[in-house]
Design a protein around this motif. Structure first.
Motif, PDB file in Angstrom:
ATOM      1  N   TYR A  99      30.749  60.377  51.857  1.00 28.47           N
ATOM      2  CA  TYR A  99      31.768  60.772  52.812  1.00 28.47           C
ATOM      3  C   TYR A  99      31.379  62.082  53.482  1.00 28.47           C
ATOM      4  CZ  TYR A  99      34.636  57.348  50.340  1.00 28.47           C
ATOM      5  OH  TYR A  99      35.119  56.191  49.781  1.00 28.47           O
ATOM      6  N   GLY A 149      42.113  62.327  47.620  1.00 30.06           N
ATOM      7  CA  GLY A 149      41.733  61.317  46.650  1.00 30.06           C
ATOM      8  C   GLY A 149      41.428  61.883  45.285  1.00 30.06           C
ATOM      9  N   GLN A 188      39.082  61.737  52.491  1.00 26.74           N
ATOM     10  CA  GLN A 188      38.978  62.571  53.684  1.00 26.74           C
ATOM     11  C   GLN A 188      38.553  63.967  53.275  1.00 26.74           C
ATOM     12  OE1 GLN A 188      42.797  62.216  55.729  1.00 26.74           O
ATOM     13  NE2 GLN A 188      41.926  60.669  57.072  1.00 26.74           N
ATOM     14  N   GLN A 235      40.058  55.588  50.245  1.00 25.79           N
ATOM     15  CA  GLN A 235      39.307  56.395  51.192  1.00 25.79           C
ATOM     16  C   GLN A 235      39.426  57.869  50.861  1.00 25.79           C
ATOM     17  OE1 GLN A 235      37.253  56.070  53.651  1.00 25.79           O
ATOM     18  NE2 GLN A 235      37.186  53.845  53.781  1.00 25.79           N
ATOM     19  N   ALA A 264      29.806  56.722  46.554  1.00 21.06           N
ATOM     20  CA  ALA A 264      30.531  57.569  47.482  1.00 21.06           C
ATOM     21  C   ALA A 264      29.575  58.175  48.498  1.00 21.06           C
ATOM     22  CB  ALA A 264      31.260  58.688  46.729  1.00 21.06           C
TER      23      ALA A 264
END
Length: 115
Positions: A104, A26, A3, A1, A102
């Motif tokens: 996010y 990450g 953030q 994950q 991805a």
């Protein structure tokens, strides 16, 4: 994950400047595009600026020239320098990291420009 944590928002007078930062956790930051979007009250979220993994930048309509996006892959950070701010720039600014695998979003940082 992954953030994403934004910072740097606040209250500024028209004509002033702010620098937003977004730090990503990450290890996929450097291989994906990152960007900033904003959402003003009662309006749809819109693109502010983005930068590809290769360093190419792109901007929303009429924002280039006042806003500058940059990224520092060593710090997993993307910046948005905002100059000559106007009351219509008032919005919540969101960081986004995106690519083929991805998608996010950060929680947003609020920018208020007073006239």
């Amino acid at each position: 994950q992954v953030q994403l944590v934004e910072s740097g928002g606040g209250l500024v007078q028209a004509g002033g400047s702010l620098r937003l930062s977004c730090v990503a956790s990450g290890s996929i930051f450097s291989i994906n595009a990152v960007g900033w979007y904003r959402q003003a009250p009662g309006k749809q979220r819109e693109l502010v600026a983005g930068v590809t993994s290769g360093g190419n930048t792109y901007y929303g309509d009429s924002l280039k020239g006042r806003f500058t996006i940059s990224r520092d892959n060593a710090k997993n950070t993307v910046y948005l320098q905002m100059n000559s701010l106007k009351p219509e720039d008032t919005a919540v600014y969101y960081c986004h990291l995106g690519g083929p695998e991805a998608d996010y979003w950060g929680q947003g940082t609020s920018v208020t420009v007073s006239s």
